[in-house]
Design an enzyme around this catalytic site. Structure first.
Site, PDB file in Angstrom:
ATOM      1  CG  HIS A  12     -45.925  38.257   0.679  1.00 16.02           C
ATOM      2  ND1 HIS A  12     -45.308  37.927   1.870  1.00 16.02           N
ATOM      3  CD2 HIS A  12     -44.917  38.456  -0.215  1.00 16.02           C
ATOM      4  CE1 HIS A  12     -43.998  37.953   1.715  1.00 16.02           C
ATOM      5  NE2 HIS A  12     -43.739  38.270   0.459  1.00 16.02           N
ATOM      6  CB  SER A  13     -44.876  34.532   0.572  1.00 15.62           C
ATOM      7  OG  SER A  13     -43.898  33.545   0.750  1.00 15.62           O
ATOM      8  CG  MET A  14     -48.474  29.767   2.610  1.00 22.12           C
ATOM      9  SD  MET A  14     -48.646  29.573   4.395  1.00 22.12           S
ATOM     10  CE  MET A  14     -49.679  31.010   4.783  1.00 22.12           C
TER      11      MET A  14
END
Length: 330
Positions: A131-133
Site C-alpha cells: 500500500h502507498s509508499m
C-alpha cells in the site's frame, strides 16, 4: 526480547484502554489467528504478523508511510484460507527497529529490506501486497528484480511520483535541515507530546487527511503508540520521528516508464477514487499505458479513500482474492 517487551506493553495498553473511560473504543476481535515474528537485520529486527501455516511461503504485506502492519488487520481475515500472509513493519515503523542514529530513511532502503527478507527465509521468489509508499517500492522492486517476483498487488499509489526539478531541489534542502533539527530533539531524550486515547485517534484521523476513519485508527495505533511515563492514561506516537524527513525517489519521468516496461509478473493495481494521484495525471497515465503491455497486468478502480483496504476491506477483498486464486491457487 525487544519484540516481547513491545508485546507486553501492547497488552497492557489494550487492558488500560478497555477499562478507562466510556469514550474509549473497544478493540475489535480479529477472526484469524496470527503469530508475531521477528526477522533479524543488521541494525536490529523487522517485526511482523504471520497469518497461516509457516511452511507455506506467504504473500508479504507492506504498509504505507508512517503506518504499520496493522494496516492489513481487517483485510487479512478475508484473504483465501489456503495462503499464508506476512504483514511486516518497515524500519522505524510499528515494532521494528529504528535505523541507527545519524542515518536517514530513504525509499530505496525498503527495496533492500525486501531482498533481506527473501534471503532470511531462503525464498527464490516473493509475492507482495503493498500500500502507498510500499506500493511505490514494490513497483521498483518488480522492475529491478523481475525474475524474483511471482505476484504483485499494489494499492492506490502506482509508482514513484514525478516531480519538477525545483520541487526536488527545494525538497531535498528542506528535508536535510529538518533531519538535523529532529536529531537534536532525539538527543535531548524528551518524551514526545502525549494525548488522551480519543485525541490520539483524532490526530491520526486528521493527520491522514481523514483517509483513515476514526473507527479504523485503532488498528494502526496498536503498533504505533506507547504509554506516557509522566502522564497517566496518555499516549504518544512511537514511530521514529525521522520518518517525517524521509528521502524519496527523485526520478525523471523516463525512469518509471523504463521500470514499468520491465515488470513481467502478474500485477494487480487497485486505485481508490477518493484519493489523489500524488503527481500530474499525465505521468500516471503514461505509466499505465506501459504497464498494460504486460498481459498479466490488471487494473481496478473503486470508491473509497487512500486507506479503503483498511476501512472497507469487503470492497477490496473480492478483487484481491480473485487475483490470488488465479496465480497462487490451492
Amino acid at each position: 526480547m525487544e519484540v516481547l517487551r513491545h508485546l507486553r506493553l501492547l497488552t497492557k495498553l489494550t487492558n488500560v484502554r478497555q477499562a478507562s473511560s466510556e469514550a474509549t473504543r473497544p478493540l475489535k476481535v480479529l477472526t484469524k489467528h496470527f503469530d508475531e515474528v521477528s526477522i533479524p537485520v543488521p541494525w536490529g529486527h523487522i517485526a511482523g504478523k504471520w497469518y497461516g501455516p509457516k511452511h507455506v511461503r506467504p504473500i508479504v504485506g507492506m504498509h504505507g508511510w508512517q503506518d504499520n502492519a496493522g494496516t492489513f488487520d481487517t483485510l487479512a481475515p478475508l484473504l483465501p484460507n489456503h495462503i499464508s500472509f506476512l504483514s511486516i513493519d518497515m524500519p522505524g515503523h510499528g515494532l521494528s527497529s529504528w535505523l541507527p542514529p545519524g542515518i536517514s530513511y530513504h525509499s530505496i532502503d525498503y527495496v533492500l529490506v525486501t531482498r533481506r527478507l527473501m534471503e532470511e527465509y531462503n525464498w527464490d521468489k516473493i509475492s507482495m501486497m503493498a500500500h502507498s509508499m510500499s506500493s511505490i517500492n514494490g513497483f521498483v522492486f518488480c522492475a529491478l528484480f523481475p525474475e524474483k517476483v511471482d505476484m504483485f498487488i499494489g494499492l492506490d499509489v502506482l509508482k514513484p511520483p514525478v516531480r519538477s526539478a525545483r520541487h526536488i531541489v527545494d525538497g531535498l534542502s528542506e528535508r536535510l535541515e529538518a533531519t538535523l533539527k529532529l536529531e537534536r530533539r532525539l538527543r535531548s531524550g524528551s518524551e514526545p507530546p502525549c494525548y488522551e486515547w480519543d485525541e490520539l485517534e483524532k490526530r491520526l484521523h486528521e493527520g491522514s487527511n481523514k483517509s483513515v476513519t476514526l473507527e479504523s485508527c485503532k488498528y494502526l495505533l496498536q503498533r504505533n503508540c506507547k504509554a506516557s511515563t509522566h502522564e497517566p492514561h496518555k499516549y504518544y506516537f512511537s514511530r521514529d520521528n525521522r520518518l517525517k524527513t524521509s528521502l524519496f525517489y527523485t526520478l525523471h519521468n523516463e525512469v518509471p516508464l523504463e521500470m514499468a516496461s520491465r515488470i513481467k509478473c502478474p500485477h494487480l493495481f487497485i486505485k481508490a477514487l477518493q484519493a489523489p494521484y500524488y503527481e500530474r495525471k499525465e505521468y500516471y497515465d503514461a505509466t499505465l499505458v506501459e504497464l498494460r503491455k504486460n498481459p498479466l497486468f490488471e487494473y481496478n478502480e473503486l470508491d473509497g479513500t487512500h486507506h479503503v483496504h483498511l476501512n472497507e476491506p469487503e470492497k477490496v477483498a473480492p478483487i484481491i482474492n480473485s487475483f490470488i486464486n488465479k496465480y497462487r491457487p490451492l
